[in-house]
Scaffold this motif. Structure first.
Motif, PDB file in Angstrom:
ATOM      1  N   SER A  88       0.923  -1.339   0.172  1.00 53.33           N
ATOM      2  CA  SER A  88      -0.057  -0.085   0.009  1.00 53.33           C
ATOM      3  C   SER A  88       0.927   1.398   0.052  1.00 53.33           C
ATOM      4  CB  SER A  88      -0.851  -0.007   1.221  1.00 53.33           C
ATOM      5  OG  SER A  88      -1.448  -1.288   1.301  1.00 53.33           O
ATOM      6  N   ALA A  89       1.751   1.288   0.767  1.00 52.56           N
ATOM      7  CA  ALA A  89       2.650   2.561   0.933  1.00 52.56           C
ATOM      8  C   ALA A  89       3.566   2.546  -0.362  1.00 52.56           C
ATOM      9  CB  ALA A  89       3.833   2.051   2.115  1.00 52.56           C
ATOM     10  N   ILE A  90       3.986   1.625  -1.014  1.00 54.17           N
ATOM     11  CA  ILE A  90       4.813   1.671  -2.289  1.00 54.17           C
ATOM     12  C   ILE A  90       3.732   2.207  -3.242  1.00 54.17           C
ATOM     13  CG2 ILE A  90       5.967   0.732  -4.220  1.00 54.17           C
ATOM     14  CD1 ILE A  90       7.207  -0.999  -1.892  1.00 54.17           C
ATOM     15  N   PHE A  91       2.601   1.529  -3.484  1.00 51.34           N
ATOM     16  CA  PHE A  91       1.558   1.901  -4.788  1.00 51.34           C
ATOM     17  C   PHE A  91       1.548   3.501  -4.427  1.00 51.34           C
ATOM     18  CE2 PHE A  91       0.208  -2.638  -5.485  1.00 51.34           C
ATOM     19  CZ  PHE A  91       1.082  -2.643  -6.227  1.00 51.34           C
ATOM     20  N   SER A  92       0.815   3.732  -3.117  1.00 56.79           N
ATOM     21  CA  SER A  92       0.377   5.109  -2.992  1.00 56.79           C
ATOM     22  C   SER A  92       1.505   6.162  -3.356  1.00 56.79           C
ATOM     23  CB  SER A  92      -0.046   5.324  -1.366  1.00 56.79           C
ATOM     24  OG  SER A  92      -0.910   4.579  -1.145  1.00 56.79           O
ATOM     25  N   VAL A  93       2.768   6.009  -2.794  1.00 60.37           N
ATOM     26  CA  VAL A  93       3.655   6.998  -3.411  1.00 60.37           C
ATOM     27  C   VAL A  93       4.124   6.890  -4.551  1.00 60.37           C
ATOM     28  CG1 VAL A  93       6.124   7.491  -2.643  1.00 60.37           C
ATOM     29  CG2 VAL A  93       4.564   7.066  -0.837  1.00 60.37           C
TER      30      VAL A  93
ATOM     31  N   ALA B 267      -0.378  10.855   0.393  1.00 62.71           N
ATOM     32  CA  ALA B 267       0.888  11.084  -0.243  1.00 62.71           C
ATOM     33  C   ALA B 267       0.977  12.324  -0.844  1.00 62.71           C
ATOM     34  CB  ALA B 267       1.146   9.793  -0.758  1.00 62.71           C
ATOM     35  N   LEU B 268      -0.076  12.261  -2.034  1.00 67.06           N
ATOM     36  CA  LEU B 268       0.055  13.511  -2.924  1.00 67.06           C
ATOM     37  C   LEU B 268      -0.076  14.976  -2.100  1.00 67.06           C
ATOM     38  CD1 LEU B 268      -0.099  14.497  -5.752  1.00 67.06           C
ATOM     39  CD2 LEU B 268      -2.694  14.456  -5.454  1.00 67.06           C
ATOM     40  N   LEU B 269      -0.818  14.849  -1.004  1.00 63.95           N
ATOM     41  CA  LEU B 269      -0.792  16.362  -0.180  1.00 63.95           C
ATOM     42  C   LEU B 269       0.505  16.424   0.474  1.00 63.95           C
ATOM     43  CD1 LEU B 269      -3.327  17.925   0.596  1.00 63.95           C
ATOM     44  CD2 LEU B 269      -3.056  16.690   2.748  1.00 63.95           C
ATOM     45  N   LEU B 270       1.349  15.319   1.132  1.00 63.20           N
ATOM     46  CA  LEU B 270       2.468  15.481   1.719  1.00 63.20           C
ATOM     47  C   LEU B 270       3.710  16.098   0.612  1.00 63.20           C
ATOM     48  CD1 LEU B 270       2.863  12.908   4.422  1.00 63.20           C
ATOM     49  CD2 LEU B 270       2.507  15.516   4.471  1.00 63.20           C
ATOM     50  N   LEU B 271       3.414  15.233  -0.521  1.00 62.86           N
ATOM     51  CA  LEU B 271       4.592  15.300  -1.775  1.00 62.86           C
ATOM     52  C   LEU B 271       4.440  16.866  -2.360  1.00 62.86           C
ATOM     53  CD1 LEU B 271       4.873  11.956  -3.287  1.00 62.86           C
ATOM     54  CD2 LEU B 271       6.648  13.026  -1.650  1.00 62.86           C
ATOM     55  N   THR B 272       3.116  17.265  -2.456  1.00 63.89           N
ATOM     56  CA  THR B 272       3.156  18.511  -2.995  1.00 63.89           C
ATOM     57  C   THR B 272       3.663  19.547  -2.369  1.00 63.89           C
ATOM     58  OG1 THR B 272       0.881  17.552  -3.346  1.00 63.89           O
ATOM     59  CG2 THR B 272       1.382  19.474  -4.678  1.00 63.89           C
ATOM     60  N   GLY B 273       3.505  19.362  -0.965  1.00 63.39           N
ATOM     61  CA  GLY B 273       3.912  20.487  -0.016  1.00 63.39           C
ATOM     62  C   GLY B 273       5.419  20.567  -0.129  1.00 63.39           C
ATOM     63  N   ALA B 274       6.227  19.117  -0.312  1.00 65.16           N
ATOM     64  CA  ALA B 274       7.359  19.245  -0.180  1.00 65.16           C
ATOM     65  C   ALA B 274       8.083  19.742  -1.587  1.00 65.16           C
ATOM     66  CB  ALA B 274       7.925  17.759  -0.226  1.00 65.16           C
ATOM     67  N   LEU B 275       7.256  19.321  -2.593  1.00 68.59           N
ATOM     68  CA  LEU B 275       7.766  19.961  -4.033  1.00 68.59           C
ATOM     69  C   LEU B 275       7.524  21.352  -3.908  1.00 68.59           C
ATOM     70  CD1 LEU B 275       6.263  17.005  -5.959  1.00 68.59           C
ATOM     71  CD2 LEU B 275       8.832  18.101  -6.156  1.00 68.59           C
TER      72      LEU B 275
ATOM     73  N   ALA C  44       7.679  10.589   5.374  1.00 64.80           N
ATOM     74  CA  ALA C  44       6.490  10.870   6.263  1.00 64.80           C
ATOM     75  C   ALA C  44       5.368  10.068   5.763  1.00 64.80           C
ATOM     76  CB  ALA C  44       6.083  12.329   6.244  1.00 64.80           C
ATOM     77  N   ALA C  45       4.986  10.114   4.283  1.00 63.20           N
ATOM     78  CA  ALA C  45       4.079   9.479   3.649  1.00 63.20           C
ATOM     79  C   ALA C  45       4.020   8.215   3.856  1.00 63.20           C
ATOM     80  CB  ALA C  45       3.893   9.812   2.420  1.00 63.20           C
TER      81      ALA C  45
ATOM     82  N   ALA D 187       5.177  -2.518  12.883  1.00 62.94           N
ATOM     83  CA  ALA D 187       4.912  -1.134  12.352  1.00 62.94           C
ATOM     84  C   ALA D 187       6.355  -0.232  12.809  1.00 62.94           C
ATOM     85  CB  ALA D 187       3.879  -0.410  13.229  1.00 62.94           C
ATOM     86  N   LEU D 188       7.025  -0.404  13.822  1.00 62.97           N
ATOM     87  CA  LEU D 188       8.121   0.376  14.401  1.00 62.97           C
ATOM     88  C   LEU D 188       9.308   0.055  13.081  1.00 62.97           C
ATOM     89  CD1 LEU D 188       8.587   0.857  18.005  1.00 62.97           C
ATOM     90  CD2 LEU D 188       7.844   2.437  16.012  1.00 62.97           C
ATOM     91  N   PHE D 189       9.779  -1.442  13.150  1.00 64.05           N
ATOM     92  CA  PHE D 189      10.684  -1.694  12.490  1.00 64.05           C
ATOM     93  C   PHE D 189      10.353  -1.415  10.917  1.00 64.05           C
ATOM     94  CE2 PHE D 189      12.212  -3.632  16.144  1.00 64.05           C
ATOM     95  CZ  PHE D 189      13.676  -3.616  16.093  1.00 64.05           C
ATOM     96  N   GLY D 190       9.149  -2.061  10.769  1.00 60.20           N
ATOM     97  CA  GLY D 190       8.800  -1.954   9.246  1.00 60.20           C
ATOM     98  C   GLY D 190       9.064  -0.430   8.744  1.00 60.20           C
ATOM     99  N   SER D 191       8.664   0.550   9.494  1.00 54.05           N
ATOM    100  CA  SER D 191       8.573   1.936   9.170  1.00 54.05           C
ATOM    101  C   SER D 191      10.131   2.462   9.085  1.00 54.05           C
ATOM    102  CB  SER D 191       7.783   3.053   9.883  1.00 54.05           C
ATOM    103  OG  SER D 191       7.548   2.364  11.106  1.00 54.05           O
ATOM    104  N   ALA D 192      11.017   2.096  10.311  1.00 54.32           N
ATOM    105  CA  ALA D 192      12.380   2.321  10.086  1.00 54.32           C
ATOM    106  C   ALA D 192      12.957   1.711   8.785  1.00 54.32           C
ATOM    107  CB  ALA D 192      12.911   1.709  11.263  1.00 54.32           C
ATOM    108  N   ILE D 193      12.679   0.542   8.523  1.00 56.12           N
ATOM    109  CA  ILE D 193      13.456  -0.222   7.185  1.00 56.12           C
ATOM    110  C   ILE D 193      12.945   0.630   6.148  1.00 56.12           C
ATOM    111  CG2 ILE D 193      13.439  -2.010   5.794  1.00 56.12           C
ATOM    112  CD1 ILE D 193      13.414  -3.875   8.534  1.00 56.12           C
ATOM    113  N   LEU D 194      11.506   0.945   6.005  1.00 58.25           N
ATOM    114  CA  LEU D 194      10.952   1.625   4.762  1.00 58.25           C
ATOM    115  C   LEU D 194      11.677   3.085   4.549  1.00 58.25           C
ATOM    116  CD1 LEU D 194       7.201   0.530   4.554  1.00 58.25           C
ATOM    117  CD2 LEU D 194       9.121   0.101   2.904  1.00 58.25           C
TER     118      LEU D 194
END
Ligand SMILES: Nc1ncnc2c1ncn2[C@@H]1O[C@H](COP(=O)(O)OP(=O)(O)OP(=O)(O)O)[C@@H](O)[C@H]1O
Ligand SMILES: [Mg+2]
Lengths: 284, 275, 348
Positions: free
Chosen positions: A75-80, A166-174, A210-211, A264-271
């Motif tokens: 889900s994270a990969i597809f969304s981003v 994800a779009l919201l966060l990325l547009t902000g960053a961009l 973050a996304a 959740a913790l390890f996964g997000s750290a790794i991702l």
């Protein structure tokens, strides 16, 4: 800082930060304590690894861990991956870009359960998708799509709901990157790909992290989408946990909960780490 | 002008996709909600054979929709106000006092966002049992929502506090204003948009929240998402679920539009200037 | 090295004409300065040359090749941005290296070039810092270095020294000129500082609201401005309108101006003609029995000279003198030597 100032700050932080740390800390603590047989609600408390041992030898549990991790990562990969090109496209305003932005972000307004319902409605056995595919002659008869074994329905739902975020966060960053900086890169000979790799990617990596992290954690702990559209023969961690809790088996529920926190913790750290490496092209 | 062409093609593409992923599902939901029970809508018909508002009226009168609406719309504002009150002192400290470890404190405030909601829900319930506080479920939900959505309130208010200009405070002070007058003259104008935004965001989140309401509240307290969940699960009747879905979505759209306006007017880069 | 031909270039920003039919030829290896008031289109012109802004009309030729439609990354130009535009996530060294890597310059060569530029711009101790850890002037020098290190055939500077202190500015100015000469770069340089323009340039272009007022060498621009705008923009000038009187001798013309009659050997035209002329404040010679006279209304000591504001019959003008014994309220006499009277085109 004087002692008095410290006391003031501490008192001010109490009701907000203090409460957060206390409540969330307790919740996490209870989860871990109960998974080792402590802090029992009814019955004796005794330190034991029996519950962990029990579940670690249990196929349903292991399948859930794998399954939830799979849902979270995908889900994270597809969304981003979907959101990135869109965010780049929408970085500079053009006629109609506001409208496009609003259309793309509309799913943010739709509750996950509603989204699930709408989606199920479309893909159900007699739903419009089946009808359409038969009508144009690709399928002979209706297909069963709702609870497919690869959880494609769940992934589509997760992406549908999370891509706008994800779009919201990325547009902000961009939009934080100035035109002159991108122009400078062009001027120094960087083509579109080089500009993406060397300027855009590194400068948006924190927004992307973050996304990814937030979407991953949300998807790993998914319950509603799984119950409504997920495969029947598999359970997500949240589903499993709620199941144990419903049967009053708090300790096993705690083991699953603790697992979810760890994943959740390890996964997000790794991702987050991986995305940094991928986006920066180096370790630093 | 090639670019322009490309842009137009992309726009057409997005609009076409949006049609598939937004418009069709909603039209389907609206159609299903209008199906009259006298004649079922079978697969071979393009439109429901008989359409009426029967389902809407029926759901309104004969289901737990009314109490659920009442519950949701009482819990959410309470949680929003409680969250605001709890966030206020912390945001003041984070926004206006420079103390060592402020960045760490800011990060710690995000903690509720990284713990999966079902864990919070399940083990918060365990905590309630432990403390013997299971008597008043709605109160427990309000409290849990307030804390879980605190990161939003704290974040928004901290930014607001940061935009309060020191020279305004000093000017008020210079002109002999006391604590309250100073707050009203210097702080309140800068804080007001943040306060509204914080209330609105927590309100929306709370209306939508499922895990805590489901686990902590069951079985007595039923909010709209919980109702919808059961309507999609054990009591699945498609037209009824369609009605519920639409009821859950419509107010959101309005609230979000309102929020968008509010956030634009409260844009700190517009309001702060320099100084 | 490349010649730049700018042909009838116009740029409209949704109705606002930033540049109008501008034509200009820059020679190979030339150092050309653009001078003009804020908003006259200097940055716009540089951005069109480097390819970021597409002109509404007209063409740009680099070395005889039309590059109007070529994207910036494919043009052999480097622009030193007015806003610096440093890459915030890259260290000073990496910022300097960016373009060289893009151009696939071998590592050893890269190292040499960067070390060279860093030394010349005094960036040595800053190499591993990030841009936000640098002072404004240091950032500006990194931005300058990033363009210089490329040694492109055309280099464009947009006020590259505006944030440096006077001393550093002198030093960096020399370095820019040296690098430009050493590598025979064709350079276009934008500045607000006319002294800098006079000191550095092979030729100067004076722009006024998107059009060229005059192109010339610094010496000629100073000595023979074509219009009052140029005269006043390059150095100071007292600009007057006057009427040509009957000639005194066949080689001396007399012109009546609001402050008195001026005599000059420059051909002022036929008797009775209305003309515009100017003279430089430093060319007036204070002299008790001078042909002209006025009252000093204010004085400002400038170090090696004194600036006087003088008034004659209510008309104010400026005189610069090395004398320090003149005071406010004094009445002075002075002469304007014939050769320093500059005749201008009438249109102001
Ligand atoms: N993108 C744009 N849209 C509309 N107008 C613009 C745009 N860019 C520049 N202009 C206008 O064009 C004119 C020229 O701008 P430009 O930046 O070239 O001025 P400049 O000579 O570099 O001024 P300065 O010395 O202040 O840097 C200005 O009046 C400016 O307002
Ligand atoms: Mg400029």
């Amino acid at each position: 800082m004087t002692a008095r100032q410290w006391i003031t700050v501490t008192l001010l932080l109490m009701p907000g930060l203090g409460l957060i740390v206390w409540l969330i800390g307790t919740v996490v603590y209870i989860a871990f304590a109960q998974s080792f047989g402590l802090y029992n609600i009814n019955g004796e408390s005794a330190l034991t690894t029996a519950y962990w041992a029990d579940l670690l030898g249990n196929n349903i549990y292991l399948r859930s861990v794998r399954y939830s991790t799979y849902i979270g990562v995908m889900s994270a990969i597809f969304s981003v991956v979907l959101a990135y090109p869109l965010a780049i496209w929408l970085r500079k305003p053009f006629t109609g870009s506001m409208t496009i932005g609003s259309i793309l972000k509309a799913p943010l307004l739709v509750h996950g359960l509603v989204a699930a319902f709408l989606f199920v409605n479309v893909i159900s056995y007699h739903g419009i998708l089946n009808q359409f595919m038969q009508w144009i002659g690709i399928w002979d008869g209706p297909h069963r799509l709702q609870n497919d074994n690869n959880a494609i329905a769940v992934l589509i739902l997760q992406t549908w709901k999370n891509m706008p975020f994800a779009l919201l966060l990325l547009t902000g960053a961009l939009q934080g990157i100035s035109d002159d900086v991108l122009d400078a890169a062009r001027d120094l000979g960087a083509g579109s790909w080089a500009r993406f790799r060397k300027i855009i990617a590194p400068l948006t990596v924190s927004g992307m992290q973050a996304a990814i992290v937030i979407i991953f954690i949300g998807a790993v702990s998914d319950f509603a989408f799984q119950v409504i559209a997920g495969p029947i023969n598999r359970q997500s961690l949240a589903q499993l946990m709620v199941g144990y809790k419903g049967r009053g088996d708090w300790n096993s529920a705690a083991v699953v909960g603790a697992t979810m926190i760890i994943v959740a913790l390890f996964g997000s750290a790794i991702l987050a780490g991986l995305s940094k490496i991928v986006m920066r092209g180096r370790l630093k | 002008m090639n670019r322009l062409r490309l842009n137009n093609i992309l726009m057409a593409l997005v609009i076409a996709l949006a049609f598939i992923w937004l418009f069709i599902p909603f039209v389907m939901a609206v159609l299903w909600s209008l199906v009259d029970p006298s004649q079922p809508w079978t697969a071979d018909k393009l439109l429901p054979p008989a359409m009426s508002f029967y389902r809407w009226v029926n759901m309104w009168q004969n289901s737990s929709l009314q109490p659920a609406l009442l519950t949701s719309y009482t819990l959410a504002p309470s949680a929003a106000i409680l969250s605001l009150l709890l966030a206020f002192p912390t945001s003041f400290a984070l926004g206006r006092i420079a103390f060592p470890g402020r960045e760490v404190a800011k990060t710690l405030c995000l903690l509720p966002l990284v713990v999966p909601p079902f864990i919070t829900a399940v083990f918060f319930t365990a905590l309630l049992y432990r403390l013997g506080l299971t008597a008043w479920r709605p109160g427990a939900i309000i409290f849990a929502h307030a804390v879980v959505f605190l990161p939003f309130s704290i974040r928004i208010l901290t930014v607001s506090f940061e935009t309060v200009r020191q020279d305004h405070i000093d000017a008020a002070r210079d002109l002999g204003a006391g604590h309250w007058a100073r707050f009203k003259a210097a702080y309140l104008p800068a804080l007001r948009p943040g306060i509204y935004a914080s209330l609105l965001i927590v309100f929306i989140q709370s209306i939508e929240e499922f895990a805590i309401a489901f686990i902590v509240g069951s079985p007595d307290v039923v909010t709209i998402p919980v109702l919808l969940y059961s309507a999609l699960g054990q009591d699945y009747v498609r037209p009824n679920a369609a009605v519920l879905s639409l009821i859950l979505v419509i107010p959101n759209v309005f609230l979000m539009l309102f929020l968008e306006r509010l956030l634009k007017s409260a844009n700190p880069t517009l309001a702060s200037g320099k100084g | 090295m490349a010649a730049i031909n700018i042909q009838k270039l116009s740029k409209d920003f949704s109705g606002f004409k930033a540049l109008t039919e501008l034509s200009l030829d820059v020679r190979e290896g030339e150092f050309l300065t653009l001078l003009g008031p804020s908003g006259c289109g200097k940055t716009t012109l540089l951005k069109i040359i480097s390819g970021f802004i597409e002109p509404t009309k007209g063409h740009i030729l680099l070395n005889g090749k039309d590059v109007t439609k070529v994207p910036p990354e494919a043009r052999d130009t480097a622009l030193c941005f007015q806003s610096y535009a440093l890459f915030p996530h890259l260290s000073v060294r990496e910022n300097l290296e960016f373009g060289l890597r893009q151009k696939k310059v071998p590592a050893l060569d890269r190292k040499d070039r960067i070390a060279d530029v860093a030394e010349k711009l005094g960036l040595g101790p800053q190499m591993d810092k990030l841009p936000n850890q640098l002072s404004g002037g240091q950032q500006q020098r990194v931005s300058l270095g990033r363009a210089l290190v490329m040694r492109p055939s055309v280099i464009l500077f947009d006020e590259p020294l505006s944030n440096l202190d006077a001393k550093l500015r002198d030093q960096v100015r020399l370095e820019i000129r040296r690098i430009q000469k050493d590598y025979k770069l064709t350079a276009i340089y934008v500045t607000h500082d006319q002294a800098e323009a006079l000191a550095m340039s092979d030729r100067i272009v004076v722009l006024k609201s998107g059009q060229i007022e005059q192109v010339d060498t610094p010496e000629r621009l100073y000595a023979a401005p074509r219009t009052g705008f140029v005269a006043d923009f390059i150095g100071n000038a007292n600009v007057f309108t006057g009427r040509v009187l009957p000639q005194k001798t066949p080689t001396i013309w007399r012109i009546e101006t609001p402050i008195g009659i001026l005599e000059t050997g420059n051909n002022a035209g036929t008797e009775g003609a209305e003309i515009t002329l100017c003279w430089r404040p430093e060319n007036a010679e204070i002299n008790d029995d001078g042909a002209l006279g006025g009252t000093v209304t204010s004085k400002a000591f400038q170090g090696h000279f004194t600036d006087l504001m003088v008034e004659t019959k209510g008309v104010p003008y400026r005189i610069q003198t090395s004398r320090t014994d003149v005071n406010e309220g004094d009445t002075i006499g002075f002469n304007v030597p014939g050769p320093s009277v500059i005749l201008l085109e009438n249109a102001q």
